[in-house]
Design a protein around this motif. Structure first.
Motif, PDB file in Angstrom:
ATOM      1  N   ALA A  18       0.839  -1.206   0.000  1.00 58.10           N
ATOM      2  CA  ALA A  18       0.000   0.000   0.000  1.00 58.10           C
ATOM      3  C   ALA A  18       0.870   1.251   0.000  1.00 58.10           C
ATOM      4  O   ALA A  18       0.609   2.191  -0.751  1.00 58.10           O
ATOM      5  CB  ALA A  18      -0.935   0.005   1.209  1.00 58.10           C
ATOM      6  N   ARG A  19       1.916   1.267   0.820  1.00 56.29           N
ATOM      7  CA  ARG A  19       2.804   2.438   0.881  1.00 56.29           C
ATOM      8  C   ARG A  19       3.483   2.699  -0.460  1.00 56.29           C
ATOM      9  O   ARG A  19       3.568   3.843  -0.925  1.00 56.29           O
ATOM     10  CB  ARG A  19       3.864   2.237   1.966  1.00 56.29           C
ATOM     11  CG  ARG A  19       3.317   2.276   3.364  1.00 56.29           C
ATOM     12  CD  ARG A  19       4.409   2.062   4.412  1.00 56.29           C
ATOM     13  NE  ARG A  19       3.794   1.703   5.651  1.00 56.29           N
ATOM     14  CZ  ARG A  19       3.961   0.530   6.280  1.00 56.29           C
ATOM     15  NH1 ARG A  19       4.779  -0.397   5.780  1.00 56.29           N
ATOM     16  NH2 ARG A  19       3.334   0.284   7.405  1.00 56.29           N
ATOM     17  N   ARG A  24       3.759   5.966  -5.358  1.00 59.88           N
ATOM     18  CA  ARG A  24       3.720   6.055  -6.821  1.00 59.88           C
ATOM     19  C   ARG A  24       2.588   6.980  -7.269  1.00 59.88           C
ATOM     20  O   ARG A  24       2.753   7.761  -8.204  1.00 59.88           O
ATOM     21  CB  ARG A  24       3.562   4.669  -7.424  1.00 59.88           C
ATOM     22  CG  ARG A  24       3.514   4.708  -8.949  1.00 59.88           C
ATOM     23  CD  ARG A  24       3.544   3.348  -9.583  1.00 59.88           C
ATOM     24  NE  ARG A  24       4.874   2.797  -9.382  1.00 59.88           N
ATOM     25  CZ  ARG A  24       5.108   1.531  -9.057  1.00 59.88           C
ATOM     26  NH1 ARG A  24       4.104   0.701  -8.891  1.00 59.88           N
ATOM     27  NH2 ARG A  24       6.336   1.098  -8.910  1.00 59.88           N
ATOM     28  N   CYS A  25       1.437   6.882  -6.624  1.00 64.75           N
ATOM     29  CA  CYS A  25       0.313   7.773  -6.947  1.00 64.75           C
ATOM     30  C   CYS A  25       0.722   9.230  -6.792  1.00 64.75           C
ATOM     31  O   CYS A  25       0.448  10.056  -7.666  1.00 64.75           O
ATOM     32  CB  CYS A  25      -0.894   7.483  -6.053  1.00 64.75           C
ATOM     33  SG  CYS A  25      -1.768   5.968  -6.453  1.00 64.75           S
ATOM     34  N   PHE A  30      -1.591  11.646  -8.951  1.00 65.47           N
ATOM     35  CA  PHE A  30      -2.928  11.188  -8.570  1.00 65.47           C
ATOM     36  C   PHE A  30      -3.225  11.725  -7.182  1.00 65.47           C
ATOM     37  O   PHE A  30      -2.589  11.351  -6.210  1.00 65.47           O
ATOM     38  CB  PHE A  30      -2.990   9.655  -8.575  1.00 65.47           C
ATOM     39  CG  PHE A  30      -4.328   9.094  -8.194  1.00 65.47           C
ATOM     40  CD1 PHE A  30      -5.347   9.030  -9.124  1.00 65.47           C
ATOM     41  CD2 PHE A  30      -4.562   8.623  -6.912  1.00 65.47           C
ATOM     42  CE1 PHE A  30      -6.585   8.496  -8.783  1.00 65.47           C
ATOM     43  CE2 PHE A  30      -5.794   8.100  -6.562  1.00 65.47           C
ATOM     44  CZ  PHE A  30      -6.808   8.037  -7.502  1.00 65.47           C
ATOM     45  N   SER A  31      -4.174  12.623  -7.071  1.00 64.73           N
ATOM     46  CA  SER A  31      -4.396  13.302  -5.797  1.00 64.73           C
ATOM     47  C   SER A  31      -5.699  12.912  -5.107  1.00 64.73           C
ATOM     48  O   SER A  31      -6.002  13.430  -4.044  1.00 64.73           O
ATOM     49  CB  SER A  31      -4.374  14.818  -6.008  1.00 64.73           C
ATOM     50  OG  SER A  31      -5.392  15.192  -6.916  1.00 64.73           O
ATOM     51  N   ASN A  61      -5.761   5.679   7.470  1.00 69.15           N
ATOM     52  CA  ASN A  61      -6.033   6.157   6.115  1.00 69.15           C
ATOM     53  C   ASN A  61      -5.057   7.280   5.778  1.00 69.15           C
ATOM     54  O   ASN A  61      -5.430   8.427   5.617  1.00 69.15           O
ATOM     55  CB  ASN A  61      -7.482   6.633   6.009  1.00 69.15           C
ATOM     56  CG  ASN A  61      -7.873   6.895   4.580  1.00 69.15           C
ATOM     57  OD1 ASN A  61      -7.165   6.525   3.660  1.00 69.15           O
ATOM     58  ND2 ASN A  61      -8.996   7.544   4.390  1.00 69.15           N
ATOM     59  N   ASP A  62      -3.777   6.911   5.704  1.00 72.16           N
ATOM     60  CA  ASP A  62      -2.726   7.878   5.399  1.00 72.16           C
ATOM     61  C   ASP A  62      -1.551   7.147   4.763  1.00 72.16           C
ATOM     62  O   ASP A  62      -1.602   5.933   4.561  1.00 72.16           O
ATOM     63  CB  ASP A  62      -2.297   8.635   6.659  1.00 72.16           C
ATOM     64  CG  ASP A  62      -1.821   7.718   7.773  1.00 72.16           C
ATOM     65  OD1 ASP A  62      -1.351   6.584   7.489  1.00 72.16           O
ATOM     66  OD2 ASP A  62      -1.912   8.120   8.945  1.00 72.16           O
ATOM     67  N   ASP A  63      -0.505   7.874   4.453  1.00 66.96           N
ATOM     68  CA  ASP A  63       0.652   7.276   3.791  1.00 66.96           C
ATOM     69  C   ASP A  63       1.435   6.306   4.670  1.00 66.96           C
ATOM     70  O   ASP A  63       2.236   5.528   4.166  1.00 66.96           O
ATOM     71  CB  ASP A  63       1.592   8.377   3.296  1.00 66.96           C
ATOM     72  CG  ASP A  63       0.973   9.184   2.171  1.00 66.96           C
ATOM     73  OD1 ASP A  63      -0.012   8.719   1.563  1.00 66.96           O
ATOM     74  OD2 ASP A  63       1.472  10.292   1.892  1.00 66.96           O
ATOM     75  N   HIS A  64       1.209   6.348   5.985  1.00 61.93           N
ATOM     76  CA  HIS A  64       1.919   5.438   6.899  1.00 61.93           C
ATOM     77  C   HIS A  64       1.313   4.041   6.888  1.00 61.93           C
ATOM     78  O   HIS A  64       1.990   3.066   7.171  1.00 61.93           O
ATOM     79  CB  HIS A  64       1.920   5.991   8.328  1.00 61.93           C
ATOM     80  CG  HIS A  64       2.589   7.321   8.422  1.00 61.93           C
ATOM     81  ND1 HIS A  64       3.938   7.498   8.256  1.00 61.93           N
ATOM     82  CD2 HIS A  64       2.082   8.551   8.643  1.00 61.93           C
ATOM     83  CE1 HIS A  64       4.244   8.771   8.366  1.00 61.93           C
ATOM     84  NE2 HIS A  64       3.130   9.434   8.597  1.00 61.93           N
TER      85      HIS A  64
END
Length: 104
Positions: A18-19, A24-25, A30-31, A61-64
Motif C-alpha cells: 500500500a505504501r 507512486r500515486c 494522482f491526488s 487512512n494515510d501514507d503510513h
C-alpha cells in the motif's frame, strides 16, 4: 488521473504494498484520497491467507498505513478476486472493483 468516484477503497496485499502504491500515486500526480485502506496481511513476511475468506485488516487512512487489530469482512466482489492469491493492490468504488494491479 482525474476521477469522479467519491468512495475509492484501496485493498493491498500488505502495508508495504500500500505504501509503495500510494507513493507512486503521489509521484504521478494522482491526488484523489482513498476513503479506506485495508490490507490482507499484516506484513510482507506474513504467510496467512485469511483474505481468501474476506478477512482484511483495517489501517490508518494515510501514507503510513498503520495496521490495526480490527478485521473486516470484504465485499463478495473483492473475495471473488482473491481466491487463488491476492495481488499487490486492488481499487474498488464502494464494493465494485475497478482496478487490479500487480507490480512486478
Amino acid at each position: 488521473m482525474p476521477t469522479s468516484r467519491a468512495n475509492l477503497t484501496l485493498w493491498a496485499e500488505s502495508p508495504e504494498e500500500a505504501r509503495v502504491f500510494l507513493a507512486r500515486c503521489r509521484r504521478q500526480g494522482f491526488s484523489h484520497r482513498f476513503s479506506e485502506i485495508f490490507v490482507a496481511k499484516r506484513s510482507p513476511k506474513n504467510r496467512s491467507n485469511e483474505y481468501v475468506e474476506g478477512q482484511y485488516f483495517c489501517t490508518s487512512n494515510d501514507d503510513h498505513v498503520t495496521v490495526y487489530e480490527d478485521v473486516i469482512l470484504a465485499p463478495q466482489s473483492i473475495i471473488a478476486l482473491v481466491q487463488w492469491c491476492t495481488c499487490d493492490v486492488m481499487i474498488s468504488d464502494g464494493a465494485s472493483p475497478i482496478a487490479v494491479i500487480e507490480d512486478t
